[in-house]
Write an enzyme that holds these catalytic residues in place. Structure first.
Site, PDB file in Angstrom:
ATOM      1  N   LYS A   1      -4.832 -10.265  -5.737  1.00 32.44           N
ATOM      2  CA  LYS A   1      -5.699 -10.195  -5.230  1.00 32.44           C
ATOM      3  C   LYS A   1      -6.924  -9.409  -4.838  1.00 32.44           C
ATOM      4  CE  LYS A   1      -6.154  -7.786  -0.812  1.00 32.44           C
ATOM      5  NZ  LYS A   1      -6.643  -7.494   0.212  1.00 32.44           N
TER       6      LYS A   1
ATOM      7  N   LYS B   1     -10.557  -3.723  -2.903  1.00 33.33           N
ATOM      8  CA  LYS B   1     -11.681  -2.523  -3.304  1.00 33.33           C
ATOM      9  C   LYS B   1     -11.131  -1.042  -3.761  1.00 33.33           C
ATOM     10  CE  LYS B   1     -13.100  -3.409   1.985  1.00 33.33           C
ATOM     11  NZ  LYS B   1     -12.362  -2.610   2.370  1.00 33.33           N
TER      12      LYS B   1
ATOM     13  N   LYS C   1       0.535  -1.424  -0.362  1.00 33.43           N
ATOM     14  CA  LYS C   1      -0.039   0.108   0.213  1.00 33.43           C
ATOM     15  C   LYS C   1       0.391   1.185  -0.150  1.00 33.43           C
ATOM     16  CE  LYS C   1      -4.168  -2.092   1.603  1.00 33.43           C
ATOM     17  NZ  LYS C   1      -5.263  -1.789   2.774  1.00 33.43           N
TER      18      LYS C   1
HETATM   19  N1  AQP Z   1      -9.086 -11.234  -2.406  1.00 33.52           N
HETATM   20  C1  AQP Z   1      -9.609 -11.614  -1.159  1.00 33.52           C
HETATM   21  N2  AQP Z   1     -10.219 -12.513  -0.664  1.00 33.52           N
HETATM   22  C2  AQP Z   1     -10.525 -13.005   0.501  1.00 33.52           C
HETATM   23  N3  AQP Z   1     -10.937 -12.040   1.463  1.00 33.52           N
HETATM   24  C3  AQP Z   1      -9.928 -11.430   1.259  1.00 33.52           C
HETATM   25  N4  AQP Z   1     -10.402 -10.125   2.061  1.00 33.52           N
HETATM   26  C4  AQP Z   1      -9.951  -8.602   1.377  1.00 33.52           C
HETATM   27  N5  AQP Z   1      -9.836  -9.147   0.313  1.00 33.52           N
HETATM   28  C5  AQP Z   1      -9.347 -10.436  -0.043  1.00 33.52           C
HETATM   29  C6  AQP Z   1     -10.594  -9.939   3.666  1.00 33.52           C
HETATM   30  O1  AQP Z   1     -12.078 -10.019   3.690  1.00 33.52           O
HETATM   31  C7  AQP Z   1     -11.419  -8.987   4.858  1.00 33.52           C
HETATM   32  C8  AQP Z   1     -12.275  -7.355   5.431  1.00 33.52           C
HETATM   33  O2  AQP Z   1     -11.112  -6.702   4.561  1.00 33.52           O
HETATM   34  P1  AQP Z   1     -10.970  -4.964   4.052  1.00 33.52           P
HETATM   35  O3  AQP Z   1     -11.528  -4.694   4.352  1.00 33.52           O
HETATM   36  O4  AQP Z   1      -9.558  -4.521   5.871  1.00 33.52           O
HETATM   37  O5  AQP Z   1      -9.116  -5.099   3.130  1.00 33.52           O
HETATM   38  P2  AQP Z   1      -8.534  -5.291   3.214  1.00 33.52           P
HETATM   39  O6  AQP Z   1      -8.165  -6.773   3.802  1.00 33.52           O
HETATM   40  O7  AQP Z   1      -7.483  -4.117   3.172  1.00 33.52           O
HETATM   41  O8  AQP Z   1      -9.470  -6.015   1.552  1.00 33.52           O
HETATM   42  P3  AQP Z   1      -9.342  -4.840   0.189  1.00 33.52           P
HETATM   43  O9  AQP Z   1     -10.484  -5.360  -0.514  1.00 33.52           O
HETATM   44  O10 AQP Z   1      -7.772  -5.228  -0.540  1.00 33.52           O
HETATM   45  O11 AQP Z   1      -9.012  -3.232   0.610  1.00 33.52           O
HETATM   46  P4  AQP Z   1      -8.499  -2.028   0.733  1.00 33.52           P
HETATM   47  O12 AQP Z   1      -8.803  -2.284  -0.864  1.00 33.52           O
HETATM   48  O13 AQP Z   1      -9.351  -1.512   1.461  1.00 33.52           O
HETATM   49  O14 AQP Z   1      -7.060  -2.437   1.198  1.00 33.52           O
HETATM   50  C9  AQP Z   1     -10.160  -9.074   5.741  1.00 33.52           C
HETATM   51  O15 AQP Z   1     -10.325 -10.284   6.426  1.00 33.52           O
HETATM   52  C10 AQP Z   1      -9.377  -9.507   4.948  1.00 33.52           C
HETATM   53  O16 AQP Z   1      -8.361 -10.701   4.626  1.00 33.52           O
END
Ligand code: AQP
Length: 325
Positions: free
Chosen positions: A194, A197, A112
């Protein structure tokens, strides 16, 4: 007494099917057996720039998504992180026993922060300490998360053990719960990354609130590997990822999925997958519209009250053991 689970998601945009299959789906299943705390981690969200009005709206929208996914506010505690100031307070104490070296090893910071440590925010660097505080405040037994959070959870365990060793038994050391299948759903545009968002390429993610047409287009445009058969195959990550989504949205075994598509090509598979995903999300999308802002605020306010009663007890113990109070 029931064992306790804690987990959360960031209100950083729209939740995607990876968030659902990797985390939320398990949260719903586990609330039967555990005393569950599900947090909307808005303090984590500001580790990257957020437009204030968007963040505010996304915070309430995320509560709506938790409920529509099947989290029962009668059984589980749903709350907003910033409503419980103990999260930020414990973060300071744990920061004082965290080491620069261990935080520098966190891969999410590298990703990030885009490798630019000079310009990356300090909050992004200390994010895992805030996450450790979230979990440890509730004397959590189990933390259901996707694969991307495994390293942060290991740090949480290390910090709990270090604090207990230096100041006496205070925190429960939590166990991770990472699903065997679906822990890392990949981008539809790049199976090496992965689904995320914050991915700028919106075609890489199926958002939980995407309309049927958009879902169908995204699946039809999903990259595929060379080859023609629809099978789980480590050397073909794109088709394996799509098949994993099919498996989890139809609740079938891997063998059943492969047998179902025997003799059928990628085109047929994608058409059926799109239909399945649209139908899978339909009842969820209908439920999302049911919750008005007022009832959401009331659920979140009782959730925060319950969460604070536990968090304040843990923080009191921490302050007492460290000689602060
Ligand atoms: N691609 C994924 N596959 C399975 N699980 C996933 N999680 C995130 N991406 C995947 C799980 O979703 C939960 C909530 O995630 P978060 O809101 O804490 O954000 P993150 O892990 O940083 O995921 P994102 O979607 O990529 O968000 P951004 O882009 O904002 O950083 C967690 O339990 C995570 O493991």
């Amino acid at each position: 007494m029931k064992k306790r689970i804690f987990s959360g998601a960031q209100p950083t945009g729209q939740l995607h099917i990876g968030n659902y299959l990797g985390a939320l789906k398990n949260w719903v299943a586990l609330q039967e057996e555990y005393e569950a705390f599900y947090c909307i981690v808005n303090l984590h969200a500001i580790t990257l720039p957020q437009a204030p009005a968007t963040l505010k709206k996304a915070t309430l929208d995320l509560a709506r998504i938790y409920l529509a996914a099947g989290i029962d506010p009668e059984r589980s505690t749903i709350f907003i992180q910033s409503d419980v100031p103990e999260h930020a307070e414990l973060t300071w104490v744990l920061s004082c026993i965290s080491r620069m070296g261990e935080l520098e090893r966190m891969t999410q910071f590298k990703d990030k922060g885009k490798g630019n440590t000079e310009r990356a925010g300090v909050g992004l660097f200390t994010y895992p300490v805030l996450m450790a505080s979230d979990i440890l405040l509730y004397q959590t037994d189990l933390v259901p998360v996707g694969q991307d959070q495994k390293q942060h959870l290991e740090l949480t365990r290390d910090l709990a053990e270090r604090f207990n060793r230096d100041f006496g038994e205070t925190f429960k050391v939590p166990e991770p719960y990472i699903p065997k299948i679906g822990a890392s759903i990949k981008s539809l545009q790049d199976p090496e990354k992965k689904m995320s968002k914050s991915d700028e390429n919106l075609n890489g993610s199926i958002f939980l609130l995407d309309d049927p047409d958009t879902i169908t287009k995204k699946i039809k445009r999903a990259v595929t590997d060379s080859g023609t058969t629809v099978e789980f195959d480590e050397t073909r990550p794109a088709i394996s990822n799509l098949l994993t989504i099919f498996q989890l949205t139809t609740d079938r075994s891997p063998e059943e999925c492969v047998a179902h598509f025997e003799g059928k090509g990628y085109g047929h598979f994608k058409t059926e997958l799109a239909e399945v995903v649209v139908e899978f999300l339909r009842p969820f999308q209908e439920r999302v519209r049911q919750y008005d802002d007022e009832s959401l605020r009331s659920i979140l306010s009782s959730g925060a009250e319950k969460a604070r009663s536990i968090a304040s007890e843990t923080l009191r113990a921490v302050y007492s053991k460290t000689g602060i109070a």
